[in-house]
Design a protein around this motif. Sequence first.
Motif, PDB file in Angstrom:
ATOM      1  N   MET A   1       0.833  -1.184   0.000  1.00 29.07           N
ATOM      2  CA  MET A   1       0.000   0.000   0.000  1.00 29.07           C
ATOM      3  C   MET A   1       0.880   1.250   0.000  1.00 29.07           C
ATOM      4  N   LYS A   2       0.473   2.228  -0.787  1.00 25.54           N
ATOM      5  CA  LYS A   2       1.162   3.515  -0.812  1.00 25.54           C
ATOM      6  C   LYS A   2       0.118   4.595  -0.591  1.00 25.54           C
ATOM      7  N   LYS A   3       0.342   5.392   0.442  1.00 26.89           N
ATOM      8  CA  LYS A   3      -0.617   6.442   0.765  1.00 26.89           C
ATOM      9  C   LYS A   3       0.138   7.656   1.273  1.00 26.89           C
ATOM     10  N   VAL A   4      -0.429   8.833   0.992  1.00 25.28           N
ATOM     11  CA  VAL A   4       0.146  10.059   1.527  1.00 25.28           C
ATOM     12  C   VAL A   4      -0.987  10.920   2.089  1.00 25.28           C
ATOM     13  N   TYR A   5      -0.754  11.431   3.291  1.00 24.41           N
ATOM     14  CA  TYR A   5      -1.671  12.372   3.943  1.00 24.41           C
ATOM     15  C   TYR A   5      -0.995  13.739   3.861  1.00 24.41           C
ATOM     16  N   PHE A   6      -1.720  14.734   3.373  1.00 27.48           N
ATOM     17  CA  PHE A   6      -1.117  16.048   3.175  1.00 27.48           C
ATOM     18  C   PHE A   6      -2.162  17.141   3.323  1.00 27.48           C
ATOM     19  N   LEU A   7      -1.686  18.378   3.307  1.00 31.52           N
ATOM     20  CA  LEU A   7      -2.561  19.541   3.384  1.00 31.52           C
ATOM     21  C   LEU A   7      -2.323  20.375   2.130  1.00 31.52           C
ATOM     22  N   GLN A   8      -3.356  20.565   1.328  1.00 33.60           N
ATOM     23  CA  GLN A   8      -3.240  21.258   0.041  1.00 33.60           C
ATOM     24  C   GLN A   8      -2.815  22.717   0.210  1.00 33.60           C
ATOM     25  N   THR A   9      -3.192  23.341   1.311  1.00 25.07           N
ATOM     26  CA  THR A   9      -2.865  24.751   1.517  1.00 25.07           C
ATOM     27  C   THR A   9      -1.458  24.963   2.064  1.00 25.07           C
ATOM     28  N   CYS A  10      -0.746  23.891   2.324  1.00 22.69           N
ATOM     29  CA  CYS A  10       0.607  23.975   2.882  1.00 22.69           C
ATOM     30  C   CYS A  10       1.628  24.003   1.743  1.00 22.69           C
ATOM     31  N   ASP A  11       2.383  25.097   1.650  1.00 19.78           N
ATOM     32  CA  ASP A  11       3.385  25.237   0.590  1.00 19.78           C
ATOM     33  C   ASP A  11       4.436  24.127   0.654  1.00 19.78           C
ATOM     34  N   THR A  12       4.834  23.779   1.867  1.00 16.30           N
ATOM     35  CA  THR A  12       5.845  22.734   2.034  1.00 16.30           C
ATOM     36  C   THR A  12       5.326  21.391   1.521  1.00 16.30           C
ATOM     37  N   CYS A  13       4.079  21.051   1.850  1.00 15.70           N
ATOM     38  CA  CYS A  13       3.487  19.804   1.349  1.00 15.70           C
ATOM     39  C   CYS A  13       3.439  19.804  -0.176  1.00 15.70           C
ATOM     40  N   ARG A  14       3.013  20.919  -0.749  1.00 17.41           N
ATOM     41  CA  ARG A  14       2.920  21.002  -2.213  1.00 17.41           C
ATOM     42  C   ARG A  14       4.295  20.821  -2.846  1.00 17.41           C
ATOM     43  N   ARG A  15       5.316  21.448  -2.268  1.00 11.81           N
ATOM     44  CA  ARG A  15       6.679  21.320  -2.795  1.00 11.81           C
ATOM     45  C   ARG A  15       7.148  19.867  -2.731  1.00 11.81           C
ATOM     46  N   ILE A  16       6.918  19.212  -1.600  1.00 11.34           N
ATOM     47  CA  ILE A  16       7.362  17.827  -1.430  1.00 11.34           C
ATOM     48  C   ILE A  16       6.612  16.900  -2.384  1.00 11.34           C
ATOM     49  N   LEU A  17       5.319  17.124  -2.566  1.00 12.13           N
ATOM     50  CA  LEU A  17       4.546  16.284  -3.474  1.00 12.13           C
ATOM     51  C   LEU A  17       5.003  16.452  -4.917  1.00 12.13           C
ATOM     52  N   LYS A  18       5.554  17.614  -5.266  1.00 14.82           N
ATOM     53  CA  LYS A  18       6.132  17.809  -6.602  1.00 14.82           C
ATOM     54  C   LYS A  18       7.455  17.064  -6.725  1.00 14.82           C
ATOM     55  N   GLU A  19       8.223  17.051  -5.633  1.00 19.39           N
ATOM     56  CA  GLU A  19       9.539  16.397  -5.618  1.00 19.39           C
ATOM     57  C   GLU A  19       9.422  14.880  -5.673  1.00 19.39           C
TER      58      GLU A  19
END
Length: 115
Positions: free
Chosen positions: A1-19
Motif C-alpha cells: 500500500m502507498k498512501k500520503v496524507y497532506f494539506l493542500q494549503t501547505c506550501d511545504t506539502c505542495r513542494r514535497i509532493l512535486k519532488e
Amino acid sequence: MKKVYFLQTCDTCRRILKEVNTESFERQEIKANNITVAQLEEMYVLSGSYEALFNKRAKLYKAMDLKNQELSEADYRQYLLDEYTFLKRPVFIINDEIFIGNSKKEVEKVKEKIG
C-alpha cells in the motif's frame, strides 16, 4: 500500500509532493477529508507513538498553550482526531513503513524507498 496524507494549503506539502513521484499513491487531503480513527491507529502502529505524529509547530499548539502542559499519548491521540492541523505532515505510508514530516532526511528516505 502507498498512501500520503497532506494539506493542500501547505506550501511545504505542495513542494514535497512535486519532488516525490506520488502517481501510484492514494492521496488524502486532510482538511477536506479528515483522518479516521482507523487511519490514525494504523499510523500509530507504524510509528509507535502519537507524539511522533503530532505537529508541535502548529499555531494552535501555541494558542492552546499545550507546550506548557504535560500531554499523554491519549491526549495526543485526541488532539490529532479533533484538529487536522496537529498532524505532522506530510505522512507517507509505503507498504509497512511510515515517513512523518517534512525534514530533508525524511523526504530523502521516501525518495529512496520509492526509487
